[in-house]
Scaffold this motif. Structure first.
Motif, PDB file in Angstrom:
ATOM      1  N   ALA A  26      -3.331 -10.364  -4.584  1.00  0.00           N
ATOM      2  CA  ALA A  26      -3.131 -11.008  -3.317  1.00  0.00           C
ATOM      3  C   ALA A  26      -2.463 -12.304  -3.634  1.00  0.00           C
ATOM      4  CB  ALA A  26      -4.328 -10.942  -2.201  1.00  0.00           C
ATOM      5  N   GLY A  27      -2.691 -12.998  -4.960  1.00  0.00           N
ATOM      6  CA  GLY A  27      -2.184 -14.175  -5.373  1.00  0.00           C
ATOM      7  C   GLY A  27      -2.912 -15.354  -4.904  1.00  0.00           C
ATOM      8  N   ARG A  28      -4.468 -14.872  -4.745  1.00  0.00           N
ATOM      9  CA  ARG A  28      -5.225 -15.853  -4.188  1.00  0.00           C
ATOM     10  C   ARG A  28      -5.952 -16.664  -5.346  1.00  0.00           C
ATOM     11  NH1 ARG A  28      -9.188 -14.223   0.043  1.00  0.00           N
ATOM     12  NH2 ARG A  28      -9.904 -16.085  -0.071  1.00  0.00           N
ATOM     13  N   ILE A  29      -5.980 -16.199  -6.708  1.00  0.00           N
ATOM     14  CA  ILE A  29      -6.413 -16.889  -7.807  1.00  0.00           C
ATOM     15  C   ILE A  29      -5.248 -17.593  -8.473  1.00  0.00           C
ATOM     16  CG2 ILE A  29      -7.770 -16.857  -9.894  1.00  0.00           C
ATOM     17  CD1 ILE A  29      -8.934 -14.192  -8.686  1.00  0.00           C
ATOM     18  N   PRO A  30      -4.964 -18.995  -8.336  1.00  0.00           N
ATOM     19  CA  PRO A  30      -4.033 -19.658  -9.252  1.00  0.00           C
ATOM     20  C   PRO A  30      -3.941 -19.453 -10.651  1.00  0.00           C
ATOM     21  CG  PRO A  30      -5.261 -21.168  -7.637  1.00  0.00           C
ATOM     22  CD  PRO A  30      -6.143 -19.839  -7.675  1.00  0.00           C
ATOM     23  N   GLY A  31      -2.824 -19.171 -11.180  1.00  0.00           N
ATOM     24  CA  GLY A  31      -3.063 -19.164 -12.940  1.00  0.00           C
ATOM     25  C   GLY A  31      -3.366 -17.722 -13.146  1.00  0.00           C
ATOM     26  N   ALA A  32      -3.751 -16.776 -12.422  1.00  0.00           N
ATOM     27  CA  ALA A  32      -3.808 -15.448 -12.734  1.00  0.00           C
ATOM     28  C   ALA A  32      -2.626 -14.707 -13.257  1.00  0.00           C
ATOM     29  CB  ALA A  32      -4.639 -14.728 -11.828  1.00  0.00           C
ATOM     30  N   VAL A  33      -2.652 -14.094 -14.443  1.00  0.00           N
ATOM     31  CA  VAL A  33      -1.503 -13.355 -14.687  1.00  0.00           C
ATOM     32  C   VAL A  33      -1.756 -11.932 -15.201  1.00  0.00           C
ATOM     33  CG1 VAL A  33       0.064 -15.570 -15.599  1.00  0.00           C
ATOM     34  CG2 VAL A  33      -1.416 -14.445 -16.966  1.00  0.00           C
ATOM     35  N   LYS A  34      -0.454 -11.107 -15.148  1.00  0.00           N
ATOM     36  CA  LYS A  34      -0.765  -9.813 -15.058  1.00  0.00           C
ATOM     37  C   LYS A  34      -0.085  -9.369 -16.571  1.00  0.00           C
ATOM     38  CE  LYS A  34      -1.390  -5.287 -13.235  1.00  0.00           C
ATOM     39  NZ  LYS A  34      -1.468  -4.260 -12.032  1.00  0.00           N
ATOM     40  N   MET A  35      -0.822  -9.125 -17.675  1.00  0.00           N
ATOM     41  CA  MET A  35      -0.024  -8.780 -18.699  1.00  0.00           C
ATOM     42  C   MET A  35      -0.596  -7.466 -19.402  1.00  0.00           C
ATOM     43  SD  MET A  35      -0.254 -12.354 -21.041  1.00  0.00           S
ATOM     44  CE  MET A  35       1.221 -12.272 -21.875  1.00  0.00           C
ATOM     45  N   ALA A  36       0.579  -6.610 -19.664  1.00  0.00           N
ATOM     46  CA  ALA A  36       0.329  -5.074 -20.019  1.00  0.00           C
ATOM     47  C   ALA A  36      -0.912  -4.521 -19.115  1.00  0.00           C
ATOM     48  CB  ALA A  36      -0.155  -5.200 -21.338  1.00  0.00           C
ATOM     49  N   GLY A  37      -0.734  -4.729 -17.759  1.00  0.00           N
ATOM     50  CA  GLY A  37      -1.518  -3.845 -17.029  1.00  0.00           C
ATOM     51  C   GLY A  37      -2.849  -4.462 -16.874  1.00  0.00           C
ATOM     52  N   VAL A  38      -2.971  -5.554 -17.489  1.00  0.00           N
ATOM     53  CA  VAL A  38      -4.453  -6.379 -17.339  1.00  0.00           C
ATOM     54  C   VAL A  38      -4.464  -7.484 -16.778  1.00  0.00           C
ATOM     55  CG1 VAL A  38      -6.300  -7.152 -18.959  1.00  0.00           C
ATOM     56  CG2 VAL A  38      -5.245  -4.923 -19.499  1.00  0.00           C
ATOM     57  N   TRP A  39      -5.268  -8.190 -15.901  1.00  0.00           N
ATOM     58  CA  TRP A  39      -5.134  -9.343 -15.189  1.00  0.00           C
ATOM     59  C   TRP A  39      -6.046 -10.305 -16.056  1.00  0.00           C
ATOM     60  CZ3 TRP A  39      -2.253 -11.022 -11.555  1.00  0.00           C
ATOM     61  CH2 TRP A  39      -1.802 -10.233 -10.510  1.00  0.00           C
ATOM     62  N   LEU A  40      -5.392 -11.416 -16.277  1.00  0.00           N
ATOM     63  CA  LEU A  40      -6.179 -12.520 -17.210  1.00  0.00           C
ATOM     64  C   LEU A  40      -6.112 -13.726 -16.154  1.00  0.00           C
ATOM     65  CD1 LEU A  40      -3.843 -12.311 -20.478  1.00  0.00           C
ATOM     66  CD2 LEU A  40      -6.110 -11.287 -19.975  1.00  0.00           C
ATOM     67  N   ILE A  41      -7.420 -14.207 -16.042  1.00  0.00           N
ATOM     68  CA  ILE A  41      -7.758 -15.255 -14.972  1.00  0.00           C
ATOM     69  C   ILE A  41      -8.326 -16.553 -15.729  1.00  0.00           C
ATOM     70  CG2 ILE A  41      -9.394 -15.958 -13.248  1.00  0.00           C
ATOM     71  CD1 ILE A  41      -9.069 -12.086 -13.670  1.00  0.00           C
ATOM     72  N   PRO A  42      -7.716 -17.793 -15.565  1.00  0.00           N
ATOM     73  CA  PRO A  42      -8.070 -18.892 -16.326  1.00  0.00           C
ATOM     74  C   PRO A  42      -9.569 -19.100 -16.081  1.00  0.00           C
ATOM     75  CG  PRO A  42      -6.132 -19.172 -14.697  1.00  0.00           C
ATOM     76  CD  PRO A  42      -6.854 -17.748 -14.372  1.00  0.00           C
ATOM     77  N   LYS A  43     -10.342 -19.704 -17.110  1.00  0.00           N
ATOM     78  CA  LYS A  43     -11.476 -19.990 -17.076  1.00  0.00           C
ATOM     79  C   LYS A  43     -12.153 -20.877 -16.365  1.00  0.00           C
ATOM     80  CE  LYS A  43     -13.002 -18.118 -21.810  1.00  0.00           C
ATOM     81  NZ  LYS A  43     -13.910 -18.370 -22.712  1.00  0.00           N
ATOM     82  N   ASN A  44     -11.206 -21.707 -15.979  1.00  0.00           N
ATOM     83  CA  ASN A  44     -11.492 -22.915 -15.026  1.00  0.00           C
ATOM     84  C   ASN A  44     -11.168 -22.351 -13.502  1.00  0.00           C
ATOM     85  OD1 ASN A  44      -8.670 -22.875 -14.994  1.00  0.00           O
ATOM     86  ND2 ASN A  44      -8.485 -25.118 -15.635  1.00  0.00           N
ATOM     87  N   ALA A  45     -10.766 -21.162 -13.241  1.00  0.00           N
ATOM     88  CA  ALA A  45     -10.440 -20.911 -11.826  1.00  0.00           C
ATOM     89  C   ALA A  45     -11.804 -20.799 -10.924  1.00  0.00           C
ATOM     90  CB  ALA A  45      -9.701 -19.391 -12.092  1.00  0.00           C
ATOM     91  N   GLU A  46     -11.536 -21.231  -9.808  1.00  0.00           N
ATOM     92  CA  GLU A  46     -12.656 -21.037  -8.840  1.00  0.00           C
ATOM     93  C   GLU A  46     -12.728 -19.996  -7.938  1.00  0.00           C
ATOM     94  OE1 GLU A  46     -13.283 -24.823  -6.953  1.00  0.00           O
ATOM     95  OE2 GLU A  46     -13.236 -26.232  -8.642  1.00  0.00           O
ATOM     96  N   LYS A  47     -13.716 -19.327  -7.417  1.00  0.00           N
ATOM     97  CA  LYS A  47     -13.740 -18.177  -6.582  1.00  0.00           C
ATOM     98  C   LYS A  47     -13.117 -18.904  -5.219  1.00  0.00           C
ATOM     99  CE  LYS A  47     -16.956 -15.019  -4.400  1.00  0.00           C
ATOM    100  NZ  LYS A  47     -18.602 -14.846  -4.322  1.00  0.00           N
ATOM    101  N   PRO A  48     -12.300 -17.906  -4.834  1.00  0.00           N
ATOM    102  CA  PRO A  48     -11.601 -18.303  -3.393  1.00  0.00           C
ATOM    103  C   PRO A  48     -12.491 -18.003  -2.345  1.00  0.00           C
ATOM    104  CG  PRO A  48     -10.403 -16.730  -4.746  1.00  0.00           C
ATOM    105  CD  PRO A  48     -11.564 -16.891  -5.301  1.00  0.00           C
ATOM    106  N   ILE A  49     -12.389 -18.670  -1.273  1.00  0.00           N
ATOM    107  CA  ILE A  49     -13.346 -18.592  -0.090  1.00  0.00           C
ATOM    108  C   ILE A  49     -13.233 -17.184   0.508  1.00  0.00           C
ATOM    109  CG2 ILE A  49     -13.677 -19.393   2.271  1.00  0.00           C
ATOM    110  CD1 ILE A  49     -12.778 -22.265   1.225  1.00  0.00           C
TER     111      ILE A  49
END
Length: 62
Positions: A26-49
């Motif tokens: 849904a694009g609610r986690i800034p910086g999250a990217v999908k590579m080869a079918g796997v989501w990669l989330i930045p370590k400093n990402a905060e949980k959305p409300i």
């Protein structure tokens, strides 16, 4: 930038991996990217409300 997988983020945020997948898609986690079918989330990402709760709905409308 260091990244975490869905499973690592779900344990950190105490939610299911499916919920994290939904947030990424849904694009609610800034910086999250999908590579080869796997989501990669930045370590400093905060949980959305969570907009499903009363508190989340109040914060969303401010």
């Amino acid at each position: 930038m260091n990244y975490m997988t869905l499973k690592e983020v779900s344990q950190k945020w105490n939610v299911t991996p499916r919920q994290v997948n939904y947030l990424c898609a849904a694009g609610r986690i800034p910086g999250a990217v999908k590579m080869a079918g796997v989501w990669l989330i930045p370590k400093n990402a905060e949980k959305p409300i969570d907009g499903r709760t009363k508190q989340g709905k109040e914060l969303r409308h401010e």
